[in-house]
Scaffold this motif. Structure first.
Motif, PDB file in Angstrom:
ATOM      1  N   LEU A 145      75.044   5.802  32.994  1.00 27.86           N
ATOM      2  CA  LEU A 145      74.106   5.862  32.123  1.00 27.86           C
ATOM      3  C   LEU A 145      73.153   6.217  32.497  1.00 27.86           C
ATOM      4  N   THR A 146      72.925   6.313  33.781  1.00 30.43           N
ATOM      5  CA  THR A 146      71.311   6.593  34.187  1.00 30.43           C
ATOM      6  C   THR A 146      72.067   7.632  34.461  1.00 30.43           C
ATOM      7  N   SER A 147      72.829   8.111  35.025  1.00 33.71           N
ATOM      8  CA  SER A 147      73.401   9.618  35.316  1.00 33.71           C
ATOM      9  C   SER A 147      73.107  10.697  34.879  1.00 33.71           C
ATOM     10  N   CYS A 148      73.281   9.696  33.167  1.00 33.97           N
ATOM     11  CA  CYS A 148      74.059  11.436  32.606  1.00 33.97           C
ATOM     12  C   CYS A 148      72.343  11.269  31.708  1.00 33.97           C
ATOM     13  N   GLU A 194      70.889  15.138  32.276  1.00 37.27           N
ATOM     14  CA  GLU A 194      69.909  15.796  30.934  1.00 37.27           C
ATOM     15  C   GLU A 194      68.524  16.641  30.511  1.00 37.27           C
ATOM     16  N   GLY A 195      68.250  16.138  31.977  1.00 36.01           N
ATOM     17  CA  GLY A 195      66.834  17.244  32.696  1.00 36.01           C
ATOM     18  C   GLY A 195      65.146  15.438  32.626  1.00 36.01           C
ATOM     19  N   LYS A 196      65.948  14.149  32.025  1.00 32.13           N
ATOM     20  CA  LYS A 196      65.449  13.685  31.337  1.00 32.13           C
ATOM     21  C   LYS A 196      65.148  11.848  32.798  1.00 32.13           C
ATOM     22  N   TYR A 197      63.782  11.395  33.048  1.00 32.91           N
ATOM     23  CA  TYR A 197      64.142  10.700  33.037  1.00 32.91           C
ATOM     24  C   TYR A 197      64.145   8.940  32.386  1.00 32.91           C
ATOM     25  N   LEU A 198      65.559   8.197  32.635  1.00 34.89           N
ATOM     26  CA  LEU A 198      65.574   6.784  32.228  1.00 34.89           C
ATOM     27  C   LEU A 198      64.235   5.936  32.522  1.00 34.89           C
ATOM     28  N   ASN A 242      58.090  12.511  26.094  1.00 31.28           N
ATOM     29  CA  ASN A 242      58.281  13.065  26.897  1.00 31.28           C
ATOM     30  C   ASN A 242      59.634  13.405  27.240  1.00 31.28           C
ATOM     31  N   ASP A 243      59.710  13.582  28.158  1.00 33.54           N
ATOM     32  CA  ASP A 243      61.060  13.457  29.555  1.00 33.54           C
ATOM     33  C   ASP A 243      61.194  11.762  30.233  1.00 33.54           C
ATOM     34  N   LEU A 244      60.512  10.458  29.391  1.00 28.32           N
ATOM     35  CA  LEU A 244      60.698   9.466  30.063  1.00 28.32           C
ATOM     36  C   LEU A 244      61.670   8.304  28.537  1.00 28.32           C
ATOM     37  N   ILE A 245      62.820   8.052  28.932  1.00 29.00           N
ATOM     38  CA  ILE A 245      63.491   8.177  27.646  1.00 29.00           C
ATOM     39  C   ILE A 245      63.295   6.515  27.868  1.00 29.00           C
ATOM     40  N   SER A 246      63.349   6.093  26.580  1.00 27.39           N
ATOM     41  CA  SER A 246      63.099   3.979  26.334  1.00 27.39           C
ATOM     42  C   SER A 246      63.697   4.121  24.877  1.00 27.39           C
ATOM     43  N   GLY A 247      64.525   2.450  24.632  1.00 27.52           N
ATOM     44  CA  GLY A 247      64.766   2.223  23.120  1.00 27.52           C
ATOM     45  C   GLY A 247      65.647   1.635  23.106  1.00 27.52           C
ATOM     46  N   GLU A 248      66.832   0.701  21.740  1.00 32.73           N
ATOM     47  CA  GLU A 248      66.824  -0.346  21.645  1.00 32.73           C
ATOM     48  C   GLU A 248      68.240   0.182  21.146  1.00 32.73           C
ATOM     49  N   VAL A 249      69.086  -0.092  22.085  1.00 32.96           N
ATOM     50  CA  VAL A 249      70.626   0.005  21.573  1.00 32.96           C
ATOM     51  C   VAL A 249      71.475  -1.209  20.725  1.00 32.96           C
ATOM     52  N   TYR A 250      71.629  -0.975  19.419  1.00 36.40           N
ATOM     53  CA  TYR A 250      72.364  -2.096  18.942  1.00 36.40           C
ATOM     54  C   TYR A 250      72.999  -2.141  18.508  1.00 36.40           C
ATOM     55  N   ILE A 251      74.196  -2.576  18.853  1.00 34.35           N
ATOM     56  CA  ILE A 251      76.041  -2.761  19.582  1.00 34.35           C
ATOM     57  C   ILE A 251      77.022  -3.887  18.132  1.00 34.35           C
ATOM     58  N   SER A 252      77.630  -3.285  17.359  1.00 29.62           N
ATOM     59  CA  SER A 252      78.167  -4.014  16.498  1.00 29.62           C
ATOM     60  C   SER A 252      79.867  -4.398  17.413  1.00 29.62           C
ATOM     61  N   ARG A 270      82.251   4.269  24.921  1.00 20.88           N
ATOM     62  CA  ARG A 270      82.057   5.562  24.068  1.00 20.88           C
ATOM     63  C   ARG A 270      80.581   5.584  22.939  1.00 20.88           C
ATOM     64  N   VAL A 271      80.480   4.046  22.321  1.00 22.95           N
ATOM     65  CA  VAL A 271      79.538   3.839  21.579  1.00 22.95           C
ATOM     66  C   VAL A 271      77.892   4.006  21.960  1.00 22.95           C
ATOM     67  N   MET A 272      78.527   3.514  23.604  1.00 22.74           N
ATOM     68  CA  MET A 272      77.110   3.237  24.221  1.00 22.74           C
ATOM     69  C   MET A 272      76.475   4.306  24.508  1.00 22.74           C
ATOM     70  N   ILE A 273      77.257   5.891  25.005  1.00 25.46           N
ATOM     71  CA  ILE A 273      76.541   6.527  25.622  1.00 25.46           C
ATOM     72  C   ILE A 273      76.394   7.617  24.135  1.00 25.46           C
ATOM     73  N   HIS A 274      77.183   7.532  22.875  1.00 28.24           N
ATOM     74  CA  HIS A 274      76.278   7.376  21.407  1.00 28.24           C
ATOM     75  C   HIS A 274      74.889   7.039  21.502  1.00 28.24           C
ATOM     76  N   GLY A 275      74.619   5.990  22.344  1.00 28.03           N
ATOM     77  CA  GLY A 275      73.471   6.112  21.793  1.00 28.03           C
ATOM     78  C   GLY A 275      72.298   5.942  23.137  1.00 28.03           C
ATOM     79  N   VAL A 276      72.864   6.242  23.697  1.00 28.68           N
ATOM     80  CA  VAL A 276      71.994   7.197  25.028  1.00 28.68           C
ATOM     81  C   VAL A 276      71.816   8.353  24.674  1.00 28.68           C
ATOM     82  N   LEU A 277      72.333   9.026  24.005  1.00 30.07           N
ATOM     83  CA  LEU A 277      72.905  10.915  23.292  1.00 30.07           C
ATOM     84  C   LEU A 277      71.658  10.537  21.929  1.00 30.07           C
TER      85      LEU A 277
END
Length: 137
Positions: free
Chosen positions: A22-25, A29-33, A70-80, A101-108
């Motif tokens: 996920l970090t490499s994804c 995209e040119g962003k920072y986790l 900006n380019d710093l990616i931060s958030g919460e991903v809730y998955i059922s 698939r759902v995890m990368i979907h949330g990251v996208l």
């Protein structure tokens, strides 16, 4: 930093490999986790969040709360986990593949991709497929 909050009947294996993937994804995209919290829950818990925060009274597999700046990616991903199990069965795919698939979907979503229109959904699915192909686990 990626953190996993496992509730109910899910225990992730290969956490380190998933985090690296996920970090490499994000970086491709040119962003920072910065921080992503993955919270695994059941249908009822996710439905409550869907109603409370998004005003949608429907079951869903994932809800993403984006705190990125900006380019710093931060958030919460809730998955059922319930939705992942049912969708994996309906699609005749492995649980782990549907979960990824759902995890990368949330990251996208955290990276700024949306899936409201037909064209956006096609682009999102292509991105999911591209990043799923990069897994080494």
């Amino acid at each position: 930093m990626i953190r996993f909050f496992e509730e109910g009947n899910i225990r992730l294996t290969n956490k380190r490999l998933i985090k690296n993937w996920l970090t490499s994804c994000v970086e491709s995209e040119g962003k920072y986790l910065q921080d992503i919290n993955f919270v695994f829950c059941n249908d009822d818990e996710l439905l409550d969040k869907n109603i409370k925060y998004l005003k949608h009274n429907t079951l869903t597999d994932v809800i993403t709360f984006d705190y990125s700046e900006n380019d710093l990616i931060s958030g919460e991903v809730y998955i059922s986990v319930d939705r992942i199990q049912e969708n994996a069965s309906l699609l005749n795919v492995k649980f782990s593949d549907e979960l990824n698939r759902v995890m990368i979907h949330g990251v996208l979503h955290l990276l700024g991709y949306t899936d409201k229109t037909k064209l956006e959904k096609v682009e999102m699915r292509k991105k999911e497929d591209d990043y799923l192909a990069l897994r080494n686990f």
